[in-house]
Every structure is written in C-alpha cells, then in structure tokens.
Design a protein around this motif. Sequence first.
Motif, short mmCIF file in Angstrom:
data_model
loop_
_atom_site.label_atom_id
_atom_site.label_comp_id
_atom_site.label_asym_id
_atom_site.label_seq_id
_atom_site.Cartn_x
_atom_site.Cartn_y
_atom_site.Cartn_z
N ARG A 191 2.30 1.98 -3.43
CA ARG A 191 1.34 2.48 -4.43
C ARG A 191 1.20 3.99 -4.38
NH1 ARG A 191 -1.92 -2.20 -3.22
NH2 ARG A 191 -3.17 -0.95 -1.79
N LYS A 192 1.65 4.60 -3.30
CA LYS A 192 1.56 6.05 -3.21
C LYS A 192 2.55 6.68 -4.19
CE LYS A 192 0.24 5.92 1.68
NZ LYS A 192 0.61 6.31 3.06
N ARG A 199 0.83 -1.20 0.00
CA ARG A 199 0.00 0.00 0.00
C ARG A 199 0.87 1.26 0.00
NH1 ARG A 199 -3.94 1.36 4.98
NH2 ARG A 199 -1.91 1.87 5.89
N THR A 200 1.96 1.21 0.75
CA THR A 200 2.88 2.35 0.77
C THR A 200 3.52 2.57 -0.60
OG1 THR A 200 3.37 1.97 3.11
CG2 THR A 200 4.94 3.30 1.88
N SER A 212 9.66 7.82 -5.48
CA SER A 212 9.59 8.35 -6.84
C SER A 212 10.95 8.61 -7.47
CB SER A 212 8.74 9.64 -6.86
OG SER A 212 9.24 10.59 -5.96
N GLU A 222 4.14 9.40 -4.21
CA GLU A 222 5.29 10.12 -3.66
C GLU A 222 6.32 9.18 -3.06
OE1 GLU A 222 2.17 9.90 -0.37
OE2 GLU A 222 2.27 10.22 -2.53
N THR A 223 6.00 7.88 -2.97
CA THR A 223 6.90 6.92 -2.35
C THR A 223 7.94 6.45 -3.36
OG1 THR A 223 5.12 6.15 -0.93
CG2 THR A 223 7.07 4.74 -1.11
#
Length: 349
Positions: free
Chosen positions: A213-214, A210-211, A219, A216-217
């Motif tokens: 998929r963000k 889940r993290t 990138s 900003e993670t």
Amino acid sequence: MGNDSQNPTCFTNDSFKYTLYCTVYSIVFILGLLTNCTSLYFFSCKMKMRNETTIFMTNLAVSDLLFVFTLPFKIFYNINRHWPFGDGLCKVSGTAFLTNIYGSMLFLTCISVDRFLAIVYPFRSRTIRTRRNTSIICAGVWLLVLSGGISASLFSTTNNRGDNSSTTCFEGFSKDTWKTYLSKITIFIEIVGFLIPLLLNLTCSSLVLRTLRKPETLSPIGANKERVLKMIIVHLSIFIICFVPYNSILFIYALVRSQAIANCSLERLAKIMYPITLCLATTNCCLDPFVYYFTSESFQKYFNIRPRSKLDSIFKSETPLTVKGEPTAEGAVGSVNRNGANIQLESQF
C-alpha cells in the motif's frame, strides 16, 4: 478415525464416508499424481536456477506425492471395507496422510515467510535467505512432521470388525486410547502443525499487503502488485478450504471422543463433518501446483504460458522485487546508468 459412539443413544450412521472417500481419493490420485510428478520433474530437471523458494516447493511436491502413492490402498479399502495389506502398511498410510497435511501447511508457511522477507526486508534478509538455511529448515520440517505422524500412526492399527468378517484400518480407536494418547497428540499437532502456521501466514500476508500500500513500493513495476495479491489469495485459500475446516472438526472430534465434552449433538456433528472435511484436506495435493504457478515465472514458461509483461513477476529468483530504478534485462544485481545517473537495484530473490 471413524469410530462408533461410546454412547449407544448417540448413534450416528456415517457409512456414507466410504463412497465419499473412494470418489474423492480417486480424483485426487489422478490429478495429484499428474500435477506433482510434472512439478517435481520440472524442479529437478528443467529449472536452471534453484533458489530458496524452489527448495521449499520441491519438498512440498515430495510431500504430496508420498501421500498420493498411498491412495490406491485407501481406495481399495473403502470399496471393499476390508484392509488386507497388514498392520505395517496401515501405519505407513496413516503416517503419509498426517505428513502430507501438516507438512503441506508448514512448507506453505515457509514459502509465505520467504516471500515476506523478500518483499518487506529485501536487503536485511539476504543473510538469512540462503540455500543452506533453507535446507536446514526443510530438514527440520520433515523431522517434525514425521515424528508427529509416526507417533499418531502407532495407533492406526488394524482391527477385526465385530463379526470378524473383515479387517479395519484407521478405525476402532477405543475411548481409553483417545483419552490417554490420541487427544494429547491431536492437541500438539493442532498447535504446532496448524495454529502456528495459520497465524504466521495471516501475519506475513497482512504485512506484505501493508508494504504494497505504500506508494513508493513497486512503483516502477506496479503490475507486480496484482501478482503478489494473487499469491496471497492462493495461499490463504488453500488454508481456508483445505486445512481450517479439517483441523477445526478434528479438534472437536478429539474432545468428544476423549469425553472432554459430553454432548450428543456435537458428537453427531463431528462424525458427519469429519469425513467431509478430511476429503477437503486431501485436495491440497491438487491445489499446491497453483502455488508453483504464481510463485515461479519459469514454471509458467515451461508450460508455454507467457506472463503479460516481463515485469509481471516478482517470484522468480532472476527478478528483483523492489527497484529504486529499473532492472536490467537479465534482472542482474548492479546499477543501471540512465541519463547520467546511477540507479541502484535491489538484491535478487
């Protein structure tokens, strides 16, 4: 744990298990000895920076080797169908097996939780993810698995076969022993050693995904996402291939052997599937080095395996995970000045 059925009308011929055990144990002994000795040598002598994950991996390799060293005795037993090594070594062998199976699950879970904290809570977990806390956790795991293994192995006694022609080990537990002691021990180790670690691995893996998929993670270092996915796949694959089948059948086997469930078909299924799933469980000794490979870039470099890029690893302690800017060449904690702006880096693993 092989036993003749208490119900004479429900006899199942499981003699194939001796050939199966001998074959699988021989393969696991060779591969497990080579890979885990090499891994332990690397962790102890070649790795320059020892971090929390390395401590977990070192303990996992030790757990695998303790079991591998008992395999020659098991191979001899399954070839000759006779245990000449005495009751004490029978107990040691049984303890080593249980310690390896459940110790591996717990240490893999520790690695999974450690990666979860480093990815999802890189700043807040710094006070938790220390070498001191890691050493305490490892000591707790060893205490738990050795206590459970010794308790269960008290019943791994040697017995004479019906014609007194040979001595057995790991076989011949009575119905009363199963009903009074072994069924309770089995339920305890199933919950503490299997169900809880499985749930923790599934939870940590889902939260990490889940993290990732963000947007900003990670990138700036998107290649790391693929590496994290491979790490999760390896962890879950070991659980699904090695541990889920064995523990599922063991639970059923305990129910029918203690006569909590009186079902001939289920008893036959358990007796046939138990040796197969047990062999799958022992292969974890050969699969654990894949965890080391996907966890440590230093492990790859030791075997002259180059990652595709310098940013293609988030699992070594020298490289930060979540970066608001870009890491320095050494992966050091600090800030980088680019175009007059300071870019703050995340903490190291």
